[in-house]
Design a protein around this motif. Structure first.
Motif, short mmCIF file in Angstrom:
data_model
loop_
_atom_site.label_atom_id
_atom_site.label_comp_id
_atom_site.label_asym_id
_atom_site.label_seq_id
_atom_site.Cartn_x
_atom_site.Cartn_y
_atom_site.Cartn_z
N ARG A 107 15.99 36.57 -22.46
CA ARG A 107 16.13 36.17 -21.06
C ARG A 107 17.55 36.44 -20.59
O ARG A 107 18.53 36.15 -21.28
N ASN A 108 17.67 36.98 -19.40
CA ASN A 108 18.96 37.19 -18.75
C ASN A 108 19.23 35.95 -17.91
O ASN A 108 18.58 35.72 -16.89
N GLU A 152 15.26 42.81 -19.89
CA GLU A 152 14.80 41.60 -20.59
C GLU A 152 13.72 41.88 -21.64
O GLU A 152 13.67 41.22 -22.65
N TYR A 194 12.38 40.51 -26.62
CA TYR A 194 12.65 39.87 -25.34
C TYR A 194 13.89 39.00 -25.46
O TYR A 194 14.08 38.31 -26.45
N PRO A 220 17.45 36.39 -14.02
CA PRO A 220 16.17 36.51 -14.72
C PRO A 220 15.17 37.36 -13.92
O PRO A 220 15.04 37.21 -12.72
#
Length: 96
Positions: free
Chosen positions: A87-88, A45, A85, A92
């Motif tokens: 976000r997954n 991330e 960055y 997360p």
């Protein structure tokens, strides 16, 4: 998702101790580089990258290009290093 200043400050603090995981060299940003960034962002991330002296673009330019191609957010650009960055959504790892 846009980062506000509080979130960006938190990510900058987290990135301070991170090692550089991607180097951009004389070939610039290639398809392989874009795939590597995709894989790194899915796994971590938050990644720190560095642009080598003989690279055809600056750290800010590389950060902008990679963020556009990966739908990521720039966190910080200092000298030849930058942090991005993304976000997954499935798993997360960083809570903002």
């Amino acid at each position: 998702m846009e980062l506000n200043s509080k979130n960006r400050a938190k990510l900058r603090a987290m990135a301070n101790g991170l090692p550089v995981v991607l180097y951009i060299g004389k070939d610039g940003i290639t398809d392989a580089t874009i795939k590597e960034v995709y894989d790194l962002l899915n796994a971590r991330e938050l990644i720190k990258c560095s642009v080598q002296q003989n690279a055809p673009l600056t750290a800010r330019e590389a950060c902008t290009v990679l963020c556009e191609k990966q739908n990521a957010q720039p966190v910080q650009v200092i000298g030849s290093k930058f942090v991005i960055y993304r976000r997954n959504d499935k798993e997360p790892k960083i809570q903002l």
